[in-house]
Design a protein around this motif. Structure first.
Motif, PDB file in Angstrom:
ATOM      1  N   GLU A 119       0.804  -1.222   0.000  1.00  0.00           N
ATOM      2  CA  GLU A 119       0.000   0.000   0.000  1.00  0.00           C
ATOM      3  C   GLU A 119       0.835   1.270   0.000  1.00  0.00           C
ATOM      4  O   GLU A 119       0.797   2.047  -0.940  1.00  0.00           O
ATOM      5  N   ASP A 120       1.601   1.534   1.072  1.00  0.00           N
ATOM      6  CA  ASP A 120       2.369   2.776   1.125  1.00  0.00           C
ATOM      7  C   ASP A 120       3.791   2.578   1.647  1.00  0.00           C
ATOM      8  O   ASP A 120       4.463   3.524   2.016  1.00  0.00           O
ATOM      9  N   HIS A 121       4.236   1.305   1.710  1.00  0.00           N
ATOM     10  CA  HIS A 121       5.605   1.079   2.160  1.00  0.00           C
ATOM     11  C   HIS A 121       6.108  -0.247   1.584  1.00  0.00           C
ATOM     12  O   HIS A 121       5.331  -1.075   1.087  1.00  0.00           O
TER      13      HIS A 121
END
Length: 308
Positions: free
Chosen positions: A75-77
């Motif tokens: 998702e974001d990492h």
């Protein structure tokens, strides 16, 4: 000038290793028809849970741009960076018999230094034999047993199980180099080249891994349970049969392969079949037949599966 830096690190918690064990080599790389060795390495690592003795250095041996490690984007990492592994391990077969396993990727660099390191490790562990497998495509029918070409210093295995004995030049792999260097050193070494149907070479064909396990058993006496692979192979062959029977062109192609194969082997005097490529269609001829089928045959939905 010889490369002098160490190519590997010893595992800090490595178990004691008895002397005189067989060494099995499974390296993925240039030739892996049917994903035979890829699945073999997965089987060894997942089912046998080997204990690492030595880990070879990726930064020295691996071309990351050619075979990029996998990383997960969550998702974001980023998470779960997975570099390839090339390890010498202690493993046990399905009956608990120990053996040494060199498994992982084929090195991109420093082949001679890598071979020297492997021979030194093998000498220190006093291995009793060395056996490796790889797989090549050949225009043979999947309805017949997978044959092998056998090389190395064990003439008894070559006489009994080498069904195709060409005299030719081929692009080498590091497995070939290891066999060559072990033979020079007077070791008992055997190489099995699995002869995989050309039209299934780009698939994950479970029968090839089963054939690899059988070859290792013949050479070493080790026993491997392949029930999951056998079940996968039954499902795989059912899909192939469905596609072949649904196409007159594929049916004729397969019948032609079978007739040429059987006609030659009917005149064989050896215990195991001999395949003579002069009596079989060439890889280009077979590829052309498949291309014509895919260009003018069934719809996209019908093409899905092992032959699609």
């Amino acid at each position: 000038m010889p490369y002098s830096a160490p190519l590997y690190d010893r595992a800090p918690s490595a178990p004691p290793v008895p002397s005189g064990l067989p060494l099995v080599i499974a390296l993925t790389g240039f030739t892996d028809a049917g994903a035979a060795v890829t699945r073999l390495v997965e089987y060894f690592r997942n089912d046998l849970e080997p204990h690492a003795l030595v880990a070879f250095d990726n930064d020295t041996l691996l071309d990351y741009r050619a075979r990029r490690p996998v990383i997960t984007f969550a998702e974001d990492h980023l998470t779960d960076f997975r570099p390839p592994r090339l390890e010498l391990s202690l493993a046990h077969d399905s009956l608990g018999s120990p053996f040494l396993l060199l498994a992982g990727y084929e090195p991109d660099f420093l082949w001679e230094a890598f071979a020297e390191s492997v021979l030194e490790l093998a000498a220190g562990l006093q291995v009793s034999s060395v056996t490796w497998v790889h797989a090549i495509p050949l225009p043979v029918p999947h309805t017949r047993p997978i044959g092998t070409t056998v090389s190395g210093t064990r003439s008894d295995l070559a006489e009994a199980h080498s069904v195709w004995r060409p005299h030719t030049q081929v692009p080498s792999t590091v497995g070939h180099l290891l066999e060559y260097r072990f033979a020079e050193a007077g070791a008992k070494v055997t190489g099995f080249a699995l002869l995989v149907p050309h039209y299934l070479a780009d698939t994950e064909y479970p029968a090839t891994t089963l054939a690899a396990l059988d070859s290792l058993t013949v050479a070493t006496g080790l026993v491997f349970s392949g029930e999951v692979l056998r079940e996968e192979n039954r499902d795989f062959l059912a899909k192939v049969t469905e596609q072949v029977t649904g196409s007159d062109e594929l049916t004729r192609m397969l019948q032609g392969l079978e007739e040429r194969y059987d006609s030659y082997m009917a005149g064989s005097t050896q215990a195991t079949p001999i395949i003579h490529t002069g009596d079989l269609p060439s890889a280009d001829e077979l590829a052309a037949e498949l291309e014509r089928f895919l260009a003018s045959g069934p719809s996209d939905d019908d093409r899905r599966g092992p032959l699609g």
